[in-house]
Design a protein around this motif. Structure first.
Motif, PDB file in Angstrom:
ATOM      1  N   GLU A  62      13.371 -38.943   4.153  1.00  0.00           N
ATOM      2  CA  GLU A  62      11.917 -38.802   4.244  1.00  0.00           C
ATOM      3  C   GLU A  62      11.405 -37.633   3.405  1.00  0.00           C
ATOM      4  OE1 GLU A  62      13.605 -35.898   7.100  1.00  0.00           O
ATOM      5  OE2 GLU A  62      14.048 -37.978   6.525  1.00  0.00           O
ATOM      6  N   ARG A  63      12.311 -36.793   2.926  1.00  0.00           N
ATOM      7  CA  ARG A  63      11.906 -35.636   2.138  1.00  0.00           C
ATOM      8  C   ARG A  63      11.381 -36.085   0.780  1.00  0.00           C
ATOM      9  NH1 ARG A  63      13.816 -31.922  -1.623  1.00  0.00           N
ATOM     10  NH2 ARG A  63      13.445 -29.729  -1.148  1.00  0.00           N
ATOM     11  N   PRO A  64      10.294 -35.478   0.305  1.00  0.00           N
ATOM     12  CA  PRO A  64       9.756 -35.855  -1.016  1.00  0.00           C
ATOM     13  C   PRO A  64      10.798 -35.673  -2.112  1.00  0.00           C
ATOM     14  CG  PRO A  64       8.197 -34.470   0.179  1.00  0.00           C
ATOM     15  CD  PRO A  64       9.479 -34.452   0.966  1.00  0.00           C
ATOM     16  N   THR A  65      10.774 -36.562  -3.087  1.00  0.00           N
ATOM     17  CA  THR A  65      11.681 -36.465  -4.223  1.00  0.00           C
ATOM     18  C   THR A  65      11.387 -35.198  -5.021  1.00  0.00           C
ATOM     19  OG1 THR A  65      11.743 -38.876  -4.361  1.00  0.00           O
ATOM     20  CG2 THR A  65      12.506 -37.655  -6.286  1.00  0.00           C
ATOM     21  N   ALA A  66      12.431 -34.635  -5.591  1.00  0.00           N
ATOM     22  CA  ALA A  66      12.270 -33.425  -6.401  1.00  0.00           C
ATOM     23  C   ALA A  66      11.280 -33.673  -7.532  1.00  0.00           C
ATOM     24  CB  ALA A  66      13.615 -32.995  -6.965  1.00  0.00           C
ATOM     25  N   THR A  67      10.470 -32.690  -7.812  1.00  0.00           N
ATOM     26  CA  THR A  67       9.502 -32.803  -8.902  1.00  0.00           C
ATOM     27  C   THR A  67      10.205 -32.619 -10.246  1.00  0.00           C
ATOM     28  OG1 THR A  67       8.999 -30.435  -8.929  1.00  0.00           O
ATOM     29  CG2 THR A  67       7.729 -31.822  -7.405  1.00  0.00           C
ATOM     30  N   LYS A  68       9.503 -32.987 -11.314  1.00  0.00           N
ATOM     31  CA  LYS A  68      10.066 -32.791 -12.653  1.00  0.00           C
ATOM     32  C   LYS A  68      10.363 -31.314 -12.908  1.00  0.00           C
ATOM     33  CE  LYS A  68       8.045 -36.844 -14.951  1.00  0.00           C
ATOM     34  NZ  LYS A  68       9.361 -37.483 -15.167  1.00  0.00           N
ATOM     35  N   ALA A  69       9.487 -30.437 -12.414  1.00  0.00           N
ATOM     36  CA  ALA A  69       9.704 -29.007 -12.604  1.00  0.00           C
ATOM     37  C   ALA A  69      10.956 -28.539 -11.862  1.00  0.00           C
ATOM     38  CB  ALA A  69       8.481 -28.227 -12.125  1.00  0.00           C
ATOM     39  N   GLU A  70      11.170 -29.052 -10.657  1.00  0.00           N
ATOM     40  CA  GLU A  70      12.354 -28.683  -9.885  1.00  0.00           C
ATOM     41  C   GLU A  70      13.628 -29.191 -10.565  1.00  0.00           C
ATOM     42  OE1 GLU A  70      10.757 -28.533  -5.272  1.00  0.00           O
ATOM     43  OE2 GLU A  70      11.158 -30.475  -6.191  1.00  0.00           O
ATOM     44  N   ILE A  71      13.568 -30.417 -11.058  1.00  0.00           N
ATOM     45  CA  ILE A  71      14.717 -30.993 -11.756  1.00  0.00           C
ATOM     46  C   ILE A  71      15.047 -30.169 -13.000  1.00  0.00           C
ATOM     47  CG2 ILE A  71      15.504 -32.990 -13.094  1.00  0.00           C
ATOM     48  CD1 ILE A  71      13.970 -34.752 -11.109  1.00  0.00           C
ATOM     49  N   LYS A  72      14.022 -29.841 -13.765  1.00  0.00           N
ATOM     50  CA  LYS A  72      14.241 -29.067 -14.989  1.00  0.00           C
ATOM     51  C   LYS A  72      14.855 -27.699 -14.677  1.00  0.00           C
ATOM     52  CE  LYS A  72      11.960 -27.334 -19.172  1.00  0.00           C
ATOM     53  NZ  LYS A  72      12.677 -26.052 -19.125  1.00  0.00           N
ATOM     54  N   ALA A  73      14.318 -27.022 -13.670  1.00  0.00           N
ATOM     55  CA  ALA A  73      14.837 -25.698 -13.321  1.00  0.00           C
ATOM     56  C   ALA A  73      16.292 -25.784 -12.877  1.00  0.00           C
ATOM     57  CB  ALA A  73      13.975 -25.076 -12.223  1.00  0.00           C
ATOM     58  N   HIS A  74      16.612 -26.807 -12.085  1.00  0.00           N
ATOM     59  CA  HIS A  74      17.974 -26.986 -11.585  1.00  0.00           C
ATOM     60  C   HIS A  74      18.943 -27.277 -12.736  1.00  0.00           C
ATOM     61  CE1 HIS A  74      21.112 -28.151  -8.706  1.00  0.00           C
ATOM     62  NE2 HIS A  74      21.354 -29.185  -9.492  1.00  0.00           N
ATOM     63  N   VAL A  75      18.572 -28.226 -13.586  1.00  0.00           N
ATOM     64  CA  VAL A  75      19.451 -28.610 -14.699  1.00  0.00           C
ATOM     65  C   VAL A  75      19.621 -27.447 -15.676  1.00  0.00           C
ATOM     66  CG1 VAL A  75      19.700 -30.139 -16.694  1.00  0.00           C
ATOM     67  CG2 VAL A  75      18.943 -31.072 -14.494  1.00  0.00           C
ATOM     68  N   ASP A  76      18.543 -26.751 -15.980  1.00  0.00           N
ATOM     69  CA  ASP A  76      18.629 -25.614 -16.905  1.00  0.00           C
ATOM     70  C   ASP A  76      19.610 -24.567 -16.390  1.00  0.00           C
ATOM     71  OD1 ASP A  76      16.843 -26.708 -18.675  1.00  0.00           O
ATOM     72  OD2 ASP A  76      15.133 -25.461 -18.071  1.00  0.00           O
ATOM     73  N   GLU A  77      19.582 -24.293 -15.091  1.00  0.00           N
ATOM     74  CA  GLU A  77      20.469 -23.272 -14.525  1.00  0.00           C
ATOM     75  C   GLU A  77      21.926 -23.725 -14.558  1.00  0.00           C
ATOM     76  OE1 GLU A  77      20.989 -19.426 -12.941  1.00  0.00           O
ATOM     77  OE2 GLU A  77      19.261 -20.428 -13.849  1.00  0.00           O
ATOM     78  N   VAL A  78      22.158 -24.995 -14.245  1.00  0.00           N
ATOM     79  CA  VAL A  78      23.522 -25.517 -14.289  1.00  0.00           C
ATOM     80  C   VAL A  78      24.078 -25.444 -15.710  1.00  0.00           C
ATOM     81  CG1 VAL A  78      24.947 -27.588 -14.043  1.00  0.00           C
ATOM     82  CG2 VAL A  78      23.279 -27.021 -12.276  1.00  0.00           C
ATOM     83  N   VAL A  79      23.288 -25.870 -16.683  1.00  0.00           N
ATOM     84  CA  VAL A  79      23.746 -25.856 -18.073  1.00  0.00           C
ATOM     85  C   VAL A  79      24.006 -24.426 -18.530  1.00  0.00           C
ATOM     86  CG1 VAL A  79      23.100 -26.355 -20.471  1.00  0.00           C
ATOM     87  CG2 VAL A  79      22.638 -28.039 -18.675  1.00  0.00           C
ATOM     88  N   ALA A  80      23.140 -23.491 -18.137  1.00  0.00           N
ATOM     89  CA  ALA A  80      23.330 -22.094 -18.522  1.00  0.00           C
ATOM     90  C   ALA A  80      24.647 -21.557 -17.965  1.00  0.00           C
ATOM     91  CB  ALA A  80      22.153 -21.251 -18.030  1.00  0.00           C
TER      92      ALA A  80
END
Length: 216
Positions: free
Chosen positions: A190-208
């Protein structure tokens, strides 16, 4: 219409799908919908046949068994995902840019409602039917890991990365990208899907973090 135009049109058009293959795909689409609604155990070949307007004999002729039909569905989804994955891995750019594009696609696809539903079926039915888990793992995560490992190995050969164990590095990257949001999608639907901004921040940190460990 001139003959040259007709020839050009014939080249541009996709080749027709054989009738038997077209029917097979239609049945698989119906079966996926029934599996998602009823689960694997409670779904019968008779139910799928009735929904698809086919006979059980037709289903068994095309797929061999209910497990074979499920494998077809998983394989088809995996193939569509891998086509996009290969496009990401072939895109021009630095290793970091490719990994960010790839990570974004992986995360978006793993949060897809149907993908989560398929995963729930496998987890729920696995103890009673271990073959489902094997089919899912081999058709999906293992193929993704292999593709990513090939990319990391090639980047290492080019001197852009230093992945001495590309398969392990691929598992680490994939896990860091999808685990948190995948778990949220499974246990808190029921939790809202992650926003594009949240996805970008998460992926950027993992790649870094990944590049900090593996980049030359």
């Amino acid at each position: 219409m001139s003959s040259s135009t007709a020839q050009d049109d014939s080249v541009l058009r996709d080749p027709p799908i054989p009738r038997g293959e077209k029917r097979r795909r239609e049945i698989a689409v119906v079966a996926e919908r029934v599996f998602f609604a009823q689960g694997f155990t409670d779904t019968t070949m008779q139910t799928i046949a009735a929904e698809a307007g086919a006979s059980k004999e037709t289903l068994y002729r095309h797929f061999g068994s209910k497990e074979g039909l499920f494998s077809e569905i998983v394989g088809s989804r995996a193939n569509r995902f891998l086509e996009g994955l290969d496009e990401n891995l072939r895109r021009p750019g630095t290793v970091g840019e490719v990994l960010r594009s790839l990570g974004t696609r992986m995360l978006e696809k793993m949060m897809d409602r149907d993908a989560l539903c398929l995963y729930r079926i496998v987890v729920a039915e696995g103890p009673r039917n271990p073959d489902l888990g094997r089919i899912f793992f081999e058709q999906g995560p293992e193929r993704v890991k292999a593709r990513l490992a090939q990319f990391l190995e090639a980047a290492t050969t080019r001197g852009e990365l230093r992945c001495t164990n590309p398969a392990l590095s691929a598992k680490i990257f994939s896990g860091a990208i999808i685990t948190y949001y995948h778990m949220l999608g499974l246990v808190l639907p029921e939790r809202p899907t992650a926003t594009k901004a949240e996805i970008k921040a998460h992926v950027d940190e993992v790649v870094a973090m990944f590049l900090q460990r593996y980049q030359v």
